[in-house]
Motif scaffolding. Sequence first.
Motif, PDB file in Angstrom:
ATOM      1  N   VAL A 195       0.841  -1.196   0.000  1.00  0.00           N
ATOM      2  CA  VAL A 195       0.000   0.000   0.000  1.00  0.00           C
ATOM      3  C   VAL A 195       0.880   1.252   0.000  1.00  0.00           C
ATOM      4  O   VAL A 195       0.577   2.245  -0.682  1.00  0.00           O
ATOM      5  CB  VAL A 195      -0.976  -0.023   1.193  1.00  0.00           C
ATOM      6  N   ASP A 196       1.986   1.220   0.731  1.00  0.00           N
ATOM      7  CA  ASP A 196       2.926   2.348   0.690  1.00  0.00           C
ATOM      8  C   ASP A 196       3.458   2.567  -0.722  1.00  0.00           C
ATOM      9  O   ASP A 196       3.579   3.714  -1.184  1.00  0.00           O
ATOM     10  CB  ASP A 196       4.094   2.104   1.643  1.00  0.00           C
ATOM     11  N   LEU A 197       3.800   1.475  -1.417  1.00  0.00           N
ATOM     12  CA  LEU A 197       4.281   1.592  -2.789  1.00  0.00           C
ATOM     13  C   LEU A 197       3.192   2.145  -3.702  1.00  0.00           C
ATOM     14  O   LEU A 197       3.448   3.043  -4.526  1.00  0.00           O
ATOM     15  CB  LEU A 197       4.754   0.224  -3.296  1.00  0.00           C
ATOM     16  N   LEU A 198       1.980   1.635  -3.574  1.00  0.00           N
ATOM     17  CA  LEU A 198       0.880   2.134  -4.400  1.00  0.00           C
ATOM     18  C   LEU A 198       0.634   3.610  -4.151  1.00  0.00           C
ATOM     19  O   LEU A 198       0.417   4.391  -5.092  1.00  0.00           O
ATOM     20  CB  LEU A 198      -0.393   1.323  -4.117  1.00  0.00           C
ATOM     21  N   GLN A 199       0.667   4.022  -2.884  1.00  0.00           N
ATOM     22  CA  GLN A 199       0.475   5.437  -2.586  1.00  0.00           C
ATOM     23  C   GLN A 199       1.572   6.279  -3.243  1.00  0.00           C
ATOM     24  O   GLN A 199       1.307   7.361  -3.780  1.00  0.00           O
ATOM     25  CB  GLN A 199       0.467   5.672  -1.081  1.00  0.00           C
ATOM     26  N   LEU A 201       3.106   5.624  -5.953  1.00  0.00           N
ATOM     27  CA  LEU A 201       2.900   5.623  -7.406  1.00  0.00           C
ATOM     28  C   LEU A 201       1.688   6.454  -7.823  1.00  0.00           C
ATOM     29  O   LEU A 201       1.624   6.938  -8.955  1.00  0.00           O
ATOM     30  CB  LEU A 201       2.717   4.185  -7.904  1.00  0.00           C
ATOM     31  N   TRP A 202       0.726   6.629  -6.926  1.00  0.00           N
ATOM     32  CA  TRP A 202      -0.513   7.344  -7.262  1.00  0.00           C
ATOM     33  C   TRP A 202      -0.537   8.785  -6.780  1.00  0.00           C
ATOM     34  O   TRP A 202      -1.342   9.574  -7.272  1.00  0.00           O
ATOM     35  CB  TRP A 202      -1.706   6.589  -6.697  1.00  0.00           C
ATOM     36  N   THR A 203       0.294   9.127  -5.808  1.00  0.00           N
ATOM     37  CA  THR A 203       0.271  10.474  -5.244  1.00  0.00           C
ATOM     38  C   THR A 203       1.696  11.025  -5.220  1.00  0.00           C
ATOM     39  O   THR A 203       2.666  10.266  -5.368  1.00  0.00           O
ATOM     40  CB  THR A 203      -0.314  10.471  -3.820  1.00  0.00           C
ATOM     41  N   SER A 205       5.371  11.874  -4.453  1.00  0.00           N
ATOM     42  CA  SER A 205       6.305  11.111  -3.638  1.00  0.00           C
ATOM     43  C   SER A 205       7.697  11.250  -4.248  1.00  0.00           C
ATOM     44  O   SER A 205       7.860  11.892  -5.296  1.00  0.00           O
ATOM     45  CB  SER A 205       5.888   9.631  -3.612  1.00  0.00           C
ATOM     46  N   PRO A 206       8.712  10.640  -3.638  1.00  0.00           N
ATOM     47  CA  PRO A 206      10.043  10.665  -4.254  1.00  0.00           C
ATOM     48  C   PRO A 206      10.109   9.965  -5.614  1.00  0.00           C
ATOM     49  O   PRO A 206      11.066  10.169  -6.361  1.00  0.00           O
ATOM     50  CB  PRO A 206      10.920   9.947  -3.223  1.00  0.00           C
ATOM     51  N   ILE A 207       9.127   9.127  -5.949  1.00  0.00           N
ATOM     52  CA  ILE A 207       9.107   8.502  -7.271  1.00  0.00           C
ATOM     53  C   ILE A 207       8.732   9.561  -8.303  1.00  0.00           C
ATOM     54  O   ILE A 207       7.693  10.217  -8.165  1.00  0.00           O
ATOM     55  CB  ILE A 207       8.105   7.333  -7.316  1.00  0.00           C
ATOM     56  N   PRO A 208       9.552   9.759  -9.335  1.00  0.00           N
ATOM     57  CA  PRO A 208       9.236  10.778 -10.348  1.00  0.00           C
ATOM     58  C   PRO A 208       7.854  10.563 -10.953  1.00  0.00           C
ATOM     59  O   PRO A 208       7.435   9.419 -11.192  1.00  0.00           O
ATOM     60  CB  PRO A 208      10.343  10.586 -11.390  1.00  0.00           C
ATOM     61  N   PRO A 209       7.102  11.645 -11.207  1.00  0.00           N
ATOM     62  CA  PRO A 209       5.725  11.519 -11.712  1.00  0.00           C
ATOM     63  C   PRO A 209       5.601  10.692 -12.986  1.00  0.00           C
ATOM     64  O   PRO A 209       4.625   9.961 -13.155  1.00  0.00           O
ATOM     65  CB  PRO A 209       5.310  12.973 -11.949  1.00  0.00           C
ATOM     66  N   SER A 210       6.570  10.793 -13.899  1.00  0.00           N
ATOM     67  CA  SER A 210       6.474  10.045 -15.160  1.00  0.00           C
ATOM     68  C   SER A 210       6.492   8.540 -14.924  1.00  0.00           C
ATOM     69  O   SER A 210       5.842   7.778 -15.649  1.00  0.00           O
ATOM     70  CB  SER A 210       7.621  10.435 -16.100  1.00  0.00           C
ATOM     71  N   ILE A 211       7.208   8.107 -13.895  1.00  0.00           N
ATOM     72  CA  ILE A 211       7.254   6.677 -13.572  1.00  0.00           C
ATOM     73  C   ILE A 211       5.922   6.229 -12.992  1.00  0.00           C
ATOM     74  O   ILE A 211       5.381   5.183 -13.381  1.00  0.00           O
ATOM     75  CB  ILE A 211       8.405   6.395 -12.596  1.00  0.00           C
ATOM     76  N   GLY A 212       5.365   7.020 -12.092  1.00  0.00           N
ATOM     77  CA  GLY A 212       4.055   6.690 -11.542  1.00  0.00           C
ATOM     78  C   GLY A 212       3.010   6.575 -12.627  1.00  0.00           C
ATOM     79  O   GLY A 212       2.192   5.642 -12.632  1.00  0.00           O
ATOM     80  N   THR A 213       3.037   7.506 -13.573  1.00  0.00           N
ATOM     81  CA  THR A 213       2.062   7.481 -14.667  1.00  0.00           C
ATOM     82  C   THR A 213       2.153   6.192 -15.465  1.00  0.00           C
ATOM     83  O   THR A 213       1.142   5.552 -15.763  1.00  0.00           O
ATOM     84  CB  THR A 213       2.272   8.685 -15.597  1.00  0.00           C
TER      85      THR A 213
END
Length: 300
Positions: A195-199, A201-203, A205-213
Amino acid sequence: MSLESLIRGLRTELDNGGLRGSFLVRDLHSGHELGIDADVRYPIASLVKVPLAAVTLERIRRGELDGSTEVEVRPGRITTPGPTGLSRFRHPARVALDDLLYLSTAISDGTAADALFDLTSPDEVTRLMRQWDLHGITARHRMRDLTDTPAERLDPTEVSLAHSLAITAGTTGHGHPLSQLDVTRANAGSARAFVDLLQALWTPSPIPPSIGTRVRELMAGNLLRQRLAPEFVSDASAWSSKTGTLLNLRHEVGVVEHADGRTFAVAALTESHVAAANQPEADAVMAWVARTLRDQLRRG
């Protein structure tokens, strides 16, 4: 009904369905959450393909890899039920890295995932996850290790023996003589970790937005929809997810996005104590439990 009574009833339903597990549902806007043993770690089987996809995309973003590069993939030549895509190919194929991401994530192709692991090791996947402040998921091995269990060595008519071993040989701390089922040796994580990973990826976070998309697109294209999807898909909601299955393990993690703007991350990691490969009723029970937790949160 009190919350304690609800959780107690859900545990009973899981047990009646031959299951125990780690569940967590989180409202991604408010942060409110509800779960059952959400911090218990399990071997995660194909769920590891989600962090693998994210880390591969990060390396593409950095210029360390090129998504258009064609990779020669050795055929999986697997004939036992379950594996998909290149895992069942009989001859070598050349596939672009971007397309390997699709095969690995959306159709859960283990051979495609191993082609990605050949470029980015499990240790590197774990290291980059830690850089993103995600500490609950550990990648340790490639997917091909999951095809070397008693289920592949026994005659198909004896598959229940493999499941009996999986069920009876484990310890209370999720140790196991089969390395793929031992949380200290297998790819492992908990419902909370996913759930932390999903959050992330969806909101923001340190994960770049293009990767989440891109990961969201890949998970929206998941073709394996027999488990939680029946309880979360409707004309007014979208379900994006990834499943994981190995012997008596049945997992799914995903995000349900409602037309009213409410968004919930859902993780269900379960193990069966029934020695049978095909248990559609177990899928139905775990989906109903996850849906009930979501409904409780949605009512506030």
